[in-house]
Scaffold this active site. Structure first.
Site, PDB file in Angstrom:
ATOM      1  N   ALA A  60     -15.679 -12.895  -7.294  1.00 53.85           N
ATOM      2  CA  ALA A  60     -16.188 -12.047  -7.078  1.00 53.85           C
ATOM      3  C   ALA A  60     -15.876 -13.172  -5.697  1.00 53.85           C
ATOM      4  O   ALA A  60     -15.497 -12.197  -4.706  1.00 53.85           O
ATOM      5  CB  ALA A  60     -17.012 -11.313  -7.148  1.00 53.85           C
ATOM      6  N   PHE A  61     -17.103 -13.805  -6.324  1.00 52.17           N
ATOM      7  CA  PHE A  61     -17.251 -14.543  -4.561  1.00 52.17           C
ATOM      8  C   PHE A  61     -16.357 -15.363  -3.888  1.00 52.17           C
ATOM      9  O   PHE A  61     -16.011 -15.739  -2.816  1.00 52.17           O
ATOM     10  CB  PHE A  61     -18.307 -15.874  -5.683  1.00 52.17           C
ATOM     11  CG  PHE A  61     -18.800 -17.082  -3.886  1.00 52.17           C
ATOM     12  CD1 PHE A  61     -19.955 -16.242  -4.191  1.00 52.17           C
ATOM     13  CD2 PHE A  61     -18.990 -18.131  -3.886  1.00 52.17           C
ATOM     14  CE1 PHE A  61     -21.071 -16.836  -3.188  1.00 52.17           C
ATOM     15  CE2 PHE A  61     -19.580 -18.183  -3.025  1.00 52.17           C
ATOM     16  CZ  PHE A  61     -20.631 -17.863  -2.392  1.00 52.17           C
ATOM     17  N   GLU A  62     -15.127 -15.284  -4.542  1.00 53.56           N
ATOM     18  CA  GLU A  62     -13.885 -16.375  -3.506  1.00 53.56           C
ATOM     19  C   GLU A  62     -12.822 -14.654  -3.201  1.00 53.56           C
ATOM     20  O   GLU A  62     -11.906 -15.474  -2.449  1.00 53.56           O
ATOM     21  CB  GLU A  62     -12.781 -16.168  -4.927  1.00 53.56           C
ATOM     22  CG  GLU A  62     -13.216 -18.338  -4.711  1.00 53.56           C
ATOM     23  CD  GLU A  62     -14.504 -18.536  -6.428  1.00 53.56           C
ATOM     24  OE1 GLU A  62     -14.865 -17.261  -7.068  1.00 53.56           O
ATOM     25  OE2 GLU A  62     -15.451 -19.168  -6.741  1.00 53.56           O
ATOM     26  N   VAL A  85     -18.966  -7.223 -11.162  1.00 59.02           N
ATOM     27  CA  VAL A  85     -19.824  -7.637 -11.270  1.00 59.02           C
ATOM     28  C   VAL A  85     -20.665  -7.040 -11.885  1.00 59.02           C
ATOM     29  O   VAL A  85     -21.010  -6.300 -11.417  1.00 59.02           O
ATOM     30  CB  VAL A  85     -20.811  -8.538  -9.651  1.00 59.02           C
ATOM     31  CG1 VAL A  85     -21.742  -9.786 -10.181  1.00 59.02           C
ATOM     32  CG2 VAL A  85     -19.250  -9.065  -8.715  1.00 59.02           C
ATOM     33  N   ILE A  86     -21.234  -7.956 -13.187  1.00 58.99           N
ATOM     34  CA  ILE A  86     -21.880  -7.294 -13.990  1.00 58.99           C
ATOM     35  C   ILE A  86     -23.407  -8.306 -13.969  1.00 58.99           C
ATOM     36  O   ILE A  86     -23.777  -9.349 -13.861  1.00 58.99           O
ATOM     37  CB  ILE A  86     -21.155  -7.348 -14.909  1.00 58.99           C
ATOM     38  CG1 ILE A  86     -19.732  -6.366 -14.879  1.00 58.99           C
ATOM     39  CG2 ILE A  86     -21.942  -6.575 -16.254  1.00 58.99           C
ATOM     40  CD1 ILE A  86     -18.677  -6.029 -15.832  1.00 58.99           C
ATOM     41  N   THR A  90     -29.735 -13.768 -14.929  1.00 59.66           N
ATOM     42  CA  THR A  90     -30.438 -14.518 -14.431  1.00 59.66           C
ATOM     43  C   THR A  90     -30.289 -13.809 -12.501  1.00 59.66           C
ATOM     44  O   THR A  90     -29.179 -12.616 -12.497  1.00 59.66           O
ATOM     45  CB  THR A  90     -30.163 -15.791 -14.364  1.00 59.66           C
ATOM     46  OG1 THR A  90     -27.896 -15.659 -13.561  1.00 59.66           O
ATOM     47  CG2 THR A  90     -29.531 -16.505 -15.654  1.00 59.66           C
ATOM     48  N   HIS A  92     -28.383 -15.364 -10.590  1.00 65.96           N
ATOM     49  CA  HIS A  92     -26.878 -14.880  -9.900  1.00 65.96           C
ATOM     50  C   HIS A  92     -25.949 -13.597  -9.401  1.00 65.96           C
ATOM     51  O   HIS A  92     -25.004 -14.127  -8.622  1.00 65.96           O
ATOM     52  CB  HIS A  92     -26.217 -15.793 -11.220  1.00 65.96           C
ATOM     53  CG  HIS A  92     -24.571 -16.087 -11.440  1.00 65.96           C
ATOM     54  ND1 HIS A  92     -24.613 -17.978  -9.820  1.00 65.96           N
ATOM     55  CD2 HIS A  92     -23.365 -15.453 -11.431  1.00 65.96           C
ATOM     56  CE1 HIS A  92     -23.125 -18.046  -9.841  1.00 65.96           C
ATOM     57  NE2 HIS A  92     -22.558 -16.570 -10.674  1.00 65.96           N
ATOM     58  N   PHE A 117     -13.226  -2.185   0.178  1.00 65.75           N
ATOM     59  CA  PHE A 117     -14.660  -2.470  -0.779  1.00 65.75           C
ATOM     60  C   PHE A 117     -14.449  -2.095  -2.340  1.00 65.75           C
ATOM     61  O   PHE A 117     -14.970  -0.631  -2.270  1.00 65.75           O
ATOM     62  CB  PHE A 117     -15.815  -2.932  -0.299  1.00 65.75           C
ATOM     63  CG  PHE A 117     -16.835  -3.253  -0.882  1.00 65.75           C
ATOM     64  CD1 PHE A 117     -16.347  -4.650  -0.939  1.00 65.75           C
ATOM     65  CD2 PHE A 117     -17.916  -2.508  -1.790  1.00 65.75           C
ATOM     66  CE1 PHE A 117     -17.587  -5.663  -1.834  1.00 65.75           C
ATOM     67  CE2 PHE A 117     -18.366  -3.984  -2.717  1.00 65.75           C
ATOM     68  CZ  PHE A 117     -18.555  -4.800  -2.317  1.00 65.75           C
ATOM     69  N   ARG A 131     -16.499   3.551 -14.290  1.00 61.50           N
ATOM     70  CA  ARG A 131     -15.602   3.231 -13.008  1.00 61.50           C
ATOM     71  C   ARG A 131     -14.239   2.991 -12.584  1.00 61.50           C
ATOM     72  O   ARG A 131     -13.526   2.629 -11.280  1.00 61.50           O
ATOM     73  CB  ARG A 131     -16.898   2.511 -12.309  1.00 61.50           C
ATOM     74  CG  ARG A 131     -17.554   3.410 -11.925  1.00 61.50           C
ATOM     75  CD  ARG A 131     -18.673   2.624 -11.440  1.00 61.50           C
ATOM     76  NE  ARG A 131     -20.304   3.616 -11.394  1.00 61.50           N
ATOM     77  CZ  ARG A 131     -21.150   4.062 -12.647  1.00 61.50           C
ATOM     78  NH1 ARG A 131     -20.862   3.837 -13.319  1.00 61.50           N
ATOM     79  NH2 ARG A 131     -22.341   4.655 -12.075  1.00 61.50           N
TER      80      ARG A 131
HETATM   81  N1  INI Z   1     -17.423 -13.646 -10.878  1.00 56.51           N
HETATM   82  C1  INI Z   1     -17.302 -12.210 -11.114  1.00 56.51           C
HETATM   83  O1  INI Z   1     -16.432 -11.879 -10.353  1.00 56.51           O
HETATM   84  N2  INI Z   1     -18.351 -10.964 -11.616  1.00 56.51           N
HETATM   85  C2  INI Z   1     -19.068 -11.701 -12.155  1.00 56.51           C
HETATM   86  O2  INI Z   1     -19.837 -10.312 -13.010  1.00 56.51           O
HETATM   87  C3  INI Z   1     -19.597 -13.250 -11.660  1.00 56.51           C
HETATM   88  N3  INI Z   1     -20.520 -13.371 -12.537  1.00 56.51           N
HETATM   89  O3  INI Z   1     -21.333 -12.635 -13.338  1.00 56.51           O
HETATM   90  O4  INI Z   1     -20.881 -14.577 -12.928  1.00 56.51           O
HETATM   91  C4  INI Z   1     -18.573 -13.449 -11.025  1.00 56.51           C
HETATM   92  N4  INI Z   1     -19.133 -15.437 -10.849  1.00 56.51           N
HETATM   93  C5  INI Z   1     -18.349 -16.171 -10.470  1.00 56.51           C
HETATM   94  C6  INI Z   1     -18.224 -16.414  -9.238  1.00 56.51           C
HETATM   95  O5  INI Z   1     -17.654 -15.114  -8.492  1.00 56.51           O
HETATM   96  C7  INI Z   1     -17.071 -17.457  -9.277  1.00 56.51           C
HETATM   97  O6  INI Z   1     -15.917 -17.251  -9.232  1.00 56.51           O
HETATM   98  C8  INI Z   1     -17.659 -18.849  -9.492  1.00 56.51           C
HETATM   99  O7  INI Z   1     -19.014 -18.876  -9.069  1.00 56.51           O
HETATM  100  C9  INI Z   1     -16.783 -20.170  -8.487  1.00 56.51           C
HETATM  101  O8  INI Z   1     -17.021 -19.978  -6.817  1.00 56.51           O
END
Ligand code: INI
Length: 166
Positions: A60-62, A85-86, A90, A92, A117, A131
């Protein structure tokens, strides 16, 4: 007599429009079900098969980076973002959620392209499954409809010429 206000009609016709879908591979089964719901809804509302481009990203971060590149091309009437994202044990979770929500909002603000979104942010996998086609709904469908509606609304507002005031 007071004139009624002008109201833009809600339009869910996706025909002739190009959509970009950015979907995160993390928690893949959930993402795949969200994508299925999204594609079904776009097609049911008239989007052509070759009017939809799908970009998979690692997590999701990307999502915001890929969404920004797609939006910047000027080729898409709207984008859909999908992922899950679950919560773990932590902080994170909070950072990934903040990164994706802020990032997607900034893409929409900076480019003017509607971005819906559809990233689930849940406490556990059961909530996520519920969901994406489980007993409750498929959020992929809902956000696809939001993308179509905004893809129609934005140009309608831009081209609307108000009646002169008397
Ligand atoms: N990315 C997700 O899409 N969902 C998650 O639950 C998740 N957790 O839990 O860590 C997650 N992490 C990876 C993140 O999105 C990046 O891909 C990674 O940090 C590389 O930049």
């Amino acid at each position: 007599m007071t004139q009624p206000p002008f109201a833009f009609a809600s339009d869910l016709d996706a025909s002739g429009l190009r959509f970009g879908v950015v979907v995160s591979r993390f928690n893949h089964p959930i993402s795949a079900m969200l994508l299925e719901g999204c594609l079904e809804a776009l097609r049911e509302h008239g989007a052509a098969g070759d009017g939809i481009d799908v970009a998979w990203v690692p997590g999701a971060f990307e999502i915001p980076q890929a969404a920004r590149v797609m939006a910047s091309t000027g080729r898409y009437a709207a984008l859909v973002t999908l992922g899950s994202v679950i919560r773990g044990g932590t902080p994170h979770f909070e950072y990934v959620c903040a990164g994706v929500t802020d990032g997607v909002r900034e893409v929409m603000r900076d480019t003017g392209v509607p971005v819906s979104f559809g990233v689930l942010t849940t406490d556990n996998i059961e909530q996520a499954l519920a969901r994406c086609g489980g007993e409750m709904e498929n959020k992929g469908r809902d956000v696809a409809l939001a993308a179509i509606e905004m893809a129609r609304l934005v140009p309608a507002v831009e081209s609307h010429v108000p009646e002169p005031q008397s």
